[in-house]
Design an enzyme around this catalytic site. Structure first.
Site, PDB file in Angstrom:
ATOM      1  N   PHE A   1     -35.827 -11.628 -26.138  1.00  0.00           N
ATOM      2  CA  PHE A   1     -35.058 -11.069 -25.021  1.00  0.00           C
ATOM      3  C   PHE A   1     -34.661 -12.199 -24.082  1.00  0.00           C
ATOM      4  O   PHE A   1     -35.506 -12.939 -23.600  1.00  0.00           O
ATOM      5  CB  PHE A   1     -35.857 -10.022 -24.237  1.00  0.00           C
TER       6      PHE A   1
ATOM      7  N   ASP B   1     -37.254 -20.421 -23.067  1.00  0.00           N
ATOM      8  CA  ASP B   1     -37.054 -19.396 -22.050  1.00  0.00           C
ATOM      9  C   ASP B   1     -38.435 -19.053 -21.505  1.00  0.00           C
ATOM     10  O   ASP B   1     -39.205 -18.330 -22.134  1.00  0.00           O
ATOM     11  CB  ASP B   1     -36.372 -18.169 -22.677  1.00  0.00           C
TER      12      ASP B   1
ATOM     13  N   LYS C   1     -38.373 -14.925 -13.035  1.00  0.00           N
ATOM     14  CA  LYS C   1     -39.268 -13.870 -12.544  1.00  0.00           C
ATOM     15  C   LYS C   1     -40.204 -14.247 -11.367  1.00  0.00           C
ATOM     16  O   LYS C   1     -39.970 -13.837 -10.261  1.00  0.00           O
ATOM     17  CB  LYS C   1     -40.052 -13.305 -13.712  1.00  0.00           C
TER      18      LYS C   1
HETATM   19  C1  LIG Z   1     -36.772 -10.881 -17.694  1.00  0.00           C
HETATM   20  C2  LIG Z   1     -36.353 -11.857 -18.699  1.00  0.00           C
HETATM   21  C3  LIG Z   1     -35.025 -12.333 -18.765  1.00  0.00           C
HETATM   22  C4  LIG Z   1     -33.911 -11.770 -17.914  1.00  0.00           C
HETATM   23  O1  LIG Z   1     -34.101 -11.954 -16.551  1.00  0.00           O
HETATM   24  P1  LIG Z   1     -33.169 -11.170 -15.497  1.00  0.00           P
HETATM   25  O2  LIG Z   1     -33.600 -11.735 -14.173  1.00  0.00           O
HETATM   26  O3  LIG Z   1     -33.457  -9.719 -15.652  1.00  0.00           O
HETATM   27  O4  LIG Z   1     -31.760 -11.495 -15.823  1.00  0.00           O
HETATM   28  C5  LIG Z   1     -34.737 -13.303 -19.694  1.00  0.00           C
HETATM   29  N1  LIG Z   1     -35.688 -13.811 -20.506  1.00  0.00           N
HETATM   30  C6  LIG Z   1     -36.966 -13.386 -20.463  1.00  0.00           C
HETATM   31  C7  LIG Z   1     -37.968 -14.000 -21.375  1.00  0.00           C
HETATM   32  C8  LIG Z   1     -37.342 -12.390 -19.574  1.00  0.00           C
HETATM   33  O5  LIG Z   1     -38.609 -11.948 -19.556  1.00  0.00           O
END
Ligand SMILES: *Cc1c(COP(=O)(O)O)cnc(C)c1O
Length: 396
Positions: free
Chosen positions: A138, A223, A252
């Site tokens: 994701f 990420d 986050k």
């Molecule tokens: C939450 C998340 C995102 C997206 O972040 P947003 O602030 O909602 O755009 C991308 N990558 C990972 C691994 C995430 O946990």
């Protein structure tokens, strides 16, 4: 609370993209939240791994309030001190040399995708623009980041997606080796897949990925939007694996609930982003940067990362006891305080039962309960949750 006026109004006026629990939160402190009826909940969701230092932290509130009263916004046409100090802190404490600030995780990943493409374009390797991401990954909901996401349900209805993304099975270095070609610019990977089901890599996998990238001159993008800022029991997830990425994204927990994303890179790669290559109006603004600086100072002073690692051991021990006791519990997984309990049954009814008992937990991929509490969670609060889960599991 079906007849709550806030819920009634929200359901009439807010885009219906979220299936929300019927509860209105009005106040928080530490790992506790209170709803509009005055009921207290212990929070093992933390706004989806965001509020690492808990809710309404007075030191962060003070830093934000002071900055609000001094200077809120001038744009990135000018220099400001909080953004400068924040970038200096992040580069001093990671592999990276430079930081680009945005306002969300998706924006941080957008910047990483753009930088990876630009890096090879500026070297004259114009055919090299494809990115290999992982199945079940994701990376966000913008067009580029959903194109990079390895889950069909996230892309459905938005085709055609951006071209140039391929998906390798997570934890399979041989498959990745077969997929990297002379058109691959980067491998994009979460060190622990959060939304994908709290999936941890095998101990040697990420080292093998790093080796493959080195061998082929491919960029490695981590990420760390969910795993970064202490969540896994190290400041950054990559520090568990004896390797470093070339580009890393954060968001986050970075400003403990205020919107901030960051893309970090090594100097020779960041160079490809010259004047005018990328921009964000709000990115790294003084108020958010002051909040993030307060967060990082607290994490240092209060040794939050070590505390997370210790709390994790305690929590995992109790989850393992539940696994030993109940047949429906298949596996305990995760790192630090990004923990999952894989079940042989649907997780949603358990999430609801926990909520009725005053605990917020979350479920990913239908049958994996995810625990991502504030990193300041107390052992007693874990004991209480475990007792609640014990009762719920006994009734299944
Ligand atoms: C939450 C998340 C995102 C997206 O972040 P947003 O602030 O909602 O755009 C991308 N990558 C990972 C691994 C995430 O946990």
């Amino acid at each position: 609370m079906p007849d709550n006026p806030v819920i009634h109004k929200a359901d009439q006026h807010i885009a219906a993209t979220y299936q929300r629990f019927p509860v209105v939160f009005t106040k928080g402190r530490g790992a506790t939240l209170w709803d509009s009826e005055g009921r207290a909940y212990t929070d093992f969701v933390a706004g989806i791994a965001v509020c690492a230092l808990g809710h309404a932290h007075p030191r962060i509130a003070q830093a934000v309030s002071e900055q609000m009263n001094r200077l809120v916004h001038v744009s990135n046409l000018y220099y400001t001190e909080p953004q400068t100090e924040l970038a200096a802190w992040l580069t001093a404490n990671s592999f990276a040399d430079r930081v680009f600030f945005g306002n969300s995780g998706a924006e941080a990943n957008e910047a990483a995708i753009k930088l990876a493409r630009k890096y090879f374009k500026s070297k004259g390797e114009t055919r090299r623009y494809e990115i290999i991401a992982m199945e079940q990954s994701f990376h966000g909901r913008t067009m580029a980041t959903l194109s990079a996401t390895g889950q069909a349900k996230i892309k459905k209805g938005f085709e055609p997606v951006l071209q140039g993304f391929h998906f390798a099975p997570f934890n399979d270095a041989d498959a990745l080796e077969r997929m990297i070609t002379d058109t691959t610019c980067a491998v994009l990977i979460e060190p622990v897949q959060g939304e994908g089901g709290v999936c941890c890599p095998d101990p040697k996998y990420l080292k093998a990925v790093r080796h493959l990238c080195d061998k082929t001159g491919t960029l490695l993008i981590f990420d760390e939007i969910q795993t970064g800022i202490g969540r896994t029991g190290k400041l950054f997830g990559y520090q568990h694996f004896g390797i470093e990425p070339d580009i890393m994204t954060l968001a986050k927990a970075l400003a403990n609930g205020l919107p901030m994303g960051a893309m970090l890179a090594r100097e020779h790669i960041a160079e490809a982003f010259g004047y005018g290559a990328h921009a964000s109006t709000f990115g790294g603004g003084p108020v958010i940067a002051a909040a993030a600086l307060a967060v990082l100072k607290l994490i240092e002073e209060e040794k939050i990362v070590n505390r997370c690692a210790e709390t994790s051991k305690y929590f995992v021990g109790h989850l393992e006891e539940l696994k030993a006791k109940y047949d429906v519990v298949q596996q305990v997984r995760g790192l630090g305080l990004l923990l999952g309990l894989k079940l042989k049954v649907e997780g949603a009814p358990i999430v609801t039962a926990c909520m009725e008992n005053g605990f917020l937990i979350n479920c990913v991929q239908n049958n994996i309960l995810r625990f991502i509490p504030p990193l300041i969670i107390e052992k007693k609060e874990i004991d209480d949750l475990i007792r609640c889960l014990d009762k719920i599991l006994a009734d299944i």
